[in-house]
Design a protein around this motif. Structure first.
Motif, PDB file in Angstrom:
ATOM      1  N   MET A  77      -2.436  -7.576  34.202  1.00 11.52           N
ATOM      2  CA  MET A  77      -1.996  -8.285  33.008  1.00 11.52           C
ATOM      3  C   MET A  77      -1.090  -7.392  32.162  1.00 11.52           C
ATOM      4  N   MET A  80       2.317  -6.933  34.050  1.00 18.87           N
ATOM      5  CA  MET A  80       2.993  -8.226  34.077  1.00 18.87           C
ATOM      6  C   MET A  80       3.512  -8.568  32.682  1.00 18.87           C
ATOM      7  N   HIS A 137       4.148 -20.140  34.824  1.00 16.91           N
ATOM      8  CA  HIS A 137       3.385 -19.208  35.668  1.00 16.91           C
ATOM      9  C   HIS A 137       3.968 -19.124  37.075  1.00 16.91           C
ATOM     10  N   ALA A 152       1.573 -14.696  38.390  1.00 16.08           N
ATOM     11  CA  ALA A 152       0.850 -15.268  37.256  1.00 16.08           C
ATOM     12  C   ALA A 152       0.027 -16.486  37.648  1.00 16.08           C
TER      13      ALA A 152
END
Length: 314
Positions: A77, A80, A137, A152
């Motif tokens: 996370m 990203m 996503h 994602a």
């Protein structure tokens, strides 16, 4: 705040909250309607725990901030976010590492539009905003510096992400709402909110507080503090703001971390205070969050009116 029937005029605190919220509304709520169709209660509706939680926007924002901060402890996370978030300045698509205030405002505005739209909007709006987020996503993928590929839309990552959000919303609601749900009422929130996780692609999201906490605690061996989390992904860091604003942001940053489980506070090296110091800071933060009393923004009022129901006091 007194109950609002359909057609009631908003009070002074409502109008003040609307004025504060207006820039977000103008920029990010253009395609997210709340006033119609009449009688459409959306996915949850009056009487639901989800509506009770989301009607108090300041606590929702604190809860989402707490969830976002916890998410930076997940290496995937964090990287990203660094590589794809609007909050980081980019030159020719390459992140510079510098904070982008306009990008952060955009990220915050879109997040609020999504969470209010999916929880309190009519059913069509809830489905629309979920489709939009899932499409976003689908376009996010990459490779961490250690060679670990990510996307994602990974169902396992989305389930973990859902757990941080459900936890954060419930924790902030319990800490800051003037009349918080407890016991069975709070458990009902977790049961209801799982629908949002499923709509975004989470697989078998936990539907109890214990289940959410267990999922998060089971992930602890895989968590850690990475450079993106330290340098770039905390918009509440006081040093980002003018000197005269830093005391307020220091309080808000601490209060967000104070909601975190002990293991997250240890990882983040959350400042420790005496019991009296913690109590004073918690009271000050609750007063700040509830400065406008039971004010509801226009979108929340419209949702109650659309569903032809009278809300309990916030």
């Amino acid at each position: 705040m007194a109950n609002m029937a359909k057609g009631d005029r908003p009070g002074l605190s409502d109008r003040l909250m609307d004025r504060v919220f207006q820039p977000v509304r103008e920029e990010f709520f253009k395609n997210v309607r709340f006033a119609e169709p009449a009688g459409d209660a959306g996915w949850f509706g009056p009487g639901s725990a989800v509506w009770h939680v989301h009607s108090h926007l300041p606590a929702v924002q604190i809860g989402l901030a707490a969830a976002a901060m916890m998410e930076t402890l997940h290496p995937t996370m964090a990287w990203m976010g660094y590589e794809h978030t609007r909050a980081i300045e980019r030159v020719d698509g390459v992140p510079t590492g510098r904070f982008d205030e306009k990008g952060m405002a955009s990220r915050t505005g879109r997040s609020v539009a999504f969470f209010l739209g999916v929880t309190m909007g009519p059913a069509e709006v809830a489905e629309q905003v979920c489709r939009t987020v899932r499409a976003m996503h689908d376009g996010i993928a990459g490779v961490r510096p250690d060679g670990h590929a990510y996307r994602a839309s990974d169902p396992e990552l989305l389930t973990w992400n859902y757990a941080t959000q459900a936890w954060g919303l419930a924790a902030a609601h319990t800490a800051f709402h003037p009349r918080p749900l407890r016991g069975e009422g709070l458990e009902r929130f977790f049961e209801e909110y799982a629908r949002v996780g499923e709509a975004l692609g989470a697989v078998d999201p936990p539907r109890t507080r214990a289940g959410v906490m267990r999922l998060l605690e089971d992930s602890v061996p895989h968590l850690g503090v990475t450079l993106p989390a330290v340098r770039h992904l905390n918009p509440l860091a006081p040093w980002r703001y003018p000197v005269h604003q830093r005391p307020v942001y220091a309080l808000v940053q601490w209060a967000v971390q104070d909601l975190h489980p002990e293991w997250a506070q240890e990882l983040m090296n959350t400042p420790r205070h005496t019991p009296l110091g913690r109590l004073a800071r918690r009271k000050a933060m609750k007063a700040l969050v509830n400065a406008l009393g039971g004010a509801r923004i226009r979108e929340v009022r419209q949702s109650w009116e659309r569903a032809a129901s009278v809300p309990a006091d916030a």
